[in-house]
Design an enzyme around this catalytic site. Sequence first.
Site, mmCIF file in Angstrom:
data_model
loop_
_atom_site.group_PDB
_atom_site.id
_atom_site.type_symbol
_atom_site.label_atom_id
_atom_site.label_comp_id
_atom_site.label_asym_id
_atom_site.label_seq_id
_atom_site.Cartn_x
_atom_site.Cartn_y
_atom_site.Cartn_z
ATOM 1 N N GLY A 236 0.729 -0.896 0.052
ATOM 2 C CA GLY A 236 0.035 0.108 -0.138
ATOM 3 C C GLY A 236 0.871 1.284 -0.209
ATOM 4 N N PRO A 238 2.395 5.015 0.981
ATOM 5 C CG PRO A 238 3.872 6.686 0.401
ATOM 6 C CD PRO A 238 2.811 5.648 -0.062
ATOM 7 N N GLY A 239 1.966 6.029 4.461
ATOM 8 C CA GLY A 239 0.938 6.646 5.241
ATOM 9 C C GLY A 239 -0.093 6.032 5.584
ATOM 10 C CB THR A 240 -2.062 3.293 3.883
ATOM 11 O OG1 THR A 240 -0.863 2.541 3.595
ATOM 12 C CG2 THR A 240 -2.518 4.284 2.733
ATOM 13 C CB THR A 243 5.012 0.815 10.263
ATOM 14 O OG1 THR A 243 5.531 1.589 9.259
ATOM 15 C CG2 THR A 243 5.851 0.989 11.423
ATOM 16 C CG HIS A 461 -13.433 6.793 -15.840
ATOM 17 N ND1 HIS A 461 -12.755 7.273 -17.026
ATOM 18 C CD2 HIS A 461 -12.686 5.415 -15.559
ATOM 19 C CE1 HIS A 461 -12.108 6.308 -17.300
ATOM 20 N NE2 HIS A 461 -11.990 5.340 -16.407
ATOM 21 C CD GLU A 462 -12.959 3.922 -11.812
ATOM 22 O OE1 GLU A 462 -12.998 2.587 -12.145
ATOM 23 O OE2 GLU A 462 -11.763 4.531 -12.309
ATOM 24 C CG HIS A 465 -14.222 1.288 -16.192
ATOM 25 N ND1 HIS A 465 -13.783 0.765 -17.261
ATOM 26 C CD2 HIS A 465 -13.440 2.055 -15.629
ATOM 27 C CE1 HIS A 465 -12.937 1.559 -17.744
ATOM 28 N NE2 HIS A 465 -12.558 2.477 -16.627
HETATM 29 P P1 ADP Z 1 3.338 3.588 6.713
HETATM 30 O O1 ADP Z 1 3.955 2.378 7.325
HETATM 31 O O2 ADP Z 1 2.117 2.780 5.722
HETATM 32 O O3 ADP Z 1 3.978 4.406 5.939
HETATM 33 P P2 ADP Z 1 2.783 4.200 9.264
HETATM 34 O O4 ADP Z 1 2.123 3.024 10.125
HETATM 35 O O5 ADP Z 1 3.994 4.679 9.343
HETATM 36 O O6 ADP Z 1 2.189 4.298 7.528
HETATM 37 O O7 ADP Z 1 1.616 5.462 9.495
HETATM 38 C C1 ADP Z 1 2.028 6.717 10.194
HETATM 39 C C2 ADP Z 1 1.124 7.201 11.267
HETATM 40 O O8 ADP Z 1 -0.152 7.555 10.613
HETATM 41 C C3 ADP Z 1 0.926 6.258 12.288
HETATM 42 O O9 ADP Z 1 1.519 6.195 13.069
HETATM 43 C C4 ADP Z 1 -0.680 6.585 12.667
HETATM 44 O O10 ADP Z 1 -0.510 7.633 13.691
HETATM 45 C C5 ADP Z 1 -1.113 7.051 11.327
HETATM 46 N N1 ADP Z 1 -1.955 6.276 10.573
HETATM 47 C C6 ADP Z 1 -1.707 5.631 9.459
HETATM 48 N N2 ADP Z 1 -2.698 4.727 9.097
HETATM 49 C C7 ADP Z 1 -3.683 4.780 10.050
HETATM 50 C C8 ADP Z 1 -4.867 3.893 10.359
HETATM 51 N N3 ADP Z 1 -5.382 3.246 9.514
HETATM 52 N N4 ADP Z 1 -5.494 4.265 11.655
HETATM 53 C C9 ADP Z 1 -4.971 4.917 12.684
HETATM 54 N N5 ADP Z 1 -3.737 5.677 12.523
HETATM 55 C C10 ADP Z 1 -2.933 5.700 11.171
HETATM 56 ZN ZN ZN Z 2 -10.748 3.509 -16.263
#
Ligand code: ADP
Ligand code: ZN
Length: 650
Positions: A236, A238-240, A243, A461-462, A465
């Site tokens: 996925g 970043p930031g999802t 970790t 669009h979607e 489809h």
């Molecule tokens: P990745 O590893 O996918 O880049 P992280 O796990 O490092 O993302 O996410 C960074 C921060 O964003 C987490 O420590 C959290 O505070 C917040 N965060 C990201 N996704 C979520 C989520 N699904 N639910 C709650 N907090 C989230």
């Molecule tokens: Zn399309």
Amino acid sequence: MNERRPAGKTGPQKPDQDQNEEEKRRERMQRQMRFSLSYIVTALIVLWLFQEFILAPLVLQQARQISYSEFREKLAAGQIVSVTIAEHDILGQMKNPDPEGQPELVPFDTVFTPGSDPKLIEDLQAAGVKFSFQRPASPVGALILSWLLPLGLLGAFWYFAYRRMSGGVGGLGGIFGVSKSKATEVKPEDVGVTFKDVGGADEAIAELQEIIQFLRAPERFAKLGGRIPKGVLLVGPPGTGKTLLAKATAGEAGVAFFQTSGSEFVEMFVGVGAARVRDLFENARKAAPAIVFIDEIDAIGQSRANAIRIGGNDEREQTLNQLLAEIDGFKSSTGAPVIIMAATNRPEVLDPALLRAGRFDRQVTVGNPDLIGRQQILRIHSKGIKLAPDFDIEAAARMTPGFSGADLANAMNEAALLAARRNAEAVTLNDFAVAIERIVAGLEQRTRVMSAEVRRAVAYHEAGHALVAELVPHGDPVSKISIVPRSRGALGYTMQMPTEDRYLLRQAELEDRIAVMLAGRAAEKIIFNEISTGASDDILRATELARRMVTEFGMSEVLGSVRYAGQQLQYLGNAIEDNSSLSQETRKLIDSEVKRIISEQYERVQRLLQENRTALELLTQELLRCETVDGSAVKAALAGQVRTCEKPEN
Ligand code: ADP
Ligand code: ZN
């Protein structure tokens, strides 16, 4: 954009991925170059310092510098004891002029030009001084002594380090500590996060349950003889929360957590990465049961096939092999399990060996959260924050389509700061709105946040489809439609789930596929009477398929059952088509046949959508409301039902 699963990807990779990879390579090479350069520069400086301030003073310090005339005077005074006449100077011993407490003889050194004093030998003999000549030092000798030898030593040192470190742990590598993994270890009792802290990732959490069961009671798995899970790949953007998910898994299972990143293993020296991998797993086994989390696994796990071969790609290969060996082999002494979790945004570049059964054979996709997911995440991140009583979380979630979990956490935090700045009692929705404006300004460059207008276009669009996939006789059923931007490039997607694996496809089925691909664009055209660039990938794939129908599958009446496809050539690792054997006319014919197939399907799709205009509208509205819907929404729209989104549970 329209996507099917399983992804039998035939088309070329998305150009931005290639570019991305290219960038990374260049970056890595630059890093290696920089390392070598700085090594050389440092070595030279150290050498120079050594010569200038240590070696030279050492030689000169003891010898007293005197002038030639002084030397002559001392000689006449009988104070010179012995001399060695060298090429450019005379070295020797003379009596100490003031010997109180000092040694009687002191060395001296005077500059001398041979041949400038013809009487020197005579006078030396007369004074009874022991004298000798020094063989003129060859310039090569001096060079060797002062530069090449130390340089050679430095080089040998480097080489030795390199060998030892590839040879195994310990040795110099051990002394340097470079073979130690830099992973952070978190004890089970300190992990502190659980799935309660992760929002909008219910599917991922469901898939991770098995891992938790296994970590908690491995004996049970062993008894049943089931295959033991080893690796989970979290895929996925970043930031999802990848970790976070991995850590929460450790928290749920009550095991130790080791966190590191793939880039930590990419080093200049061959073998360092491998040694670090070994060290990491050694530690993990000691702490087992444990989860090892490797972020950005693509830094080491990139396919060996498309790796660059400059200098030592050995390094990455060794690291990867070591990782594979650890995954295959790990059994802690106590028999407690170690699970390895890794994250990447580009699973397609990973070496297939990593994805084989018994390694990272479990893949969990983590995407940007939809409306409900965003509400959950906002609730989680507003826990320590005082929200105004009328703060509407749902409204806040509606303002943030395309935000990742990290973006949401960031926005909530920013809102709290804003509220604090205006000395408010609590955070209002307005604070939040201002906060997202700031964040969006940063995000827009990453094209992840869409304006309302773009969102509408993507929804139509979607929906196009999805409707056509349902309407054509051979369409694969739609499993999920989403207008949550997934990554760069893809603004939305429609996922179809083939009912069975298809090896043999009839012409009508292929035509239906093309129809589905073209439907996104057709819907946009019907509604807005204009077309966006969002369909370029669809068009590419439709054209490719139509071309194959004509040139490979013999599905064109005009051209007949002849294979016209050129040979596939491998050129610099990319497949290219060699069409040089085809005549000009044939090529024209192929093009016109491809165009005919596409136009026929395009017209058909437009007709289909016109006839189902109401359903298109309904489905689009539901998409705009809920952002992610499943296949049932298509059927509901065709039946004329208006539905609401499900409400979040917590
Ligand atoms: P990745 O590893 O996918 O880049 P992280 O796990 O490092 O993302 O996410 C960074 C921060 O964003 C987490 O420590 C959290 O505070 C917040 N965060 C990201 N996704 C979520 C989520 N699904 N639910 C709650 N907090 C989230
Ligand atoms: Zn399309």
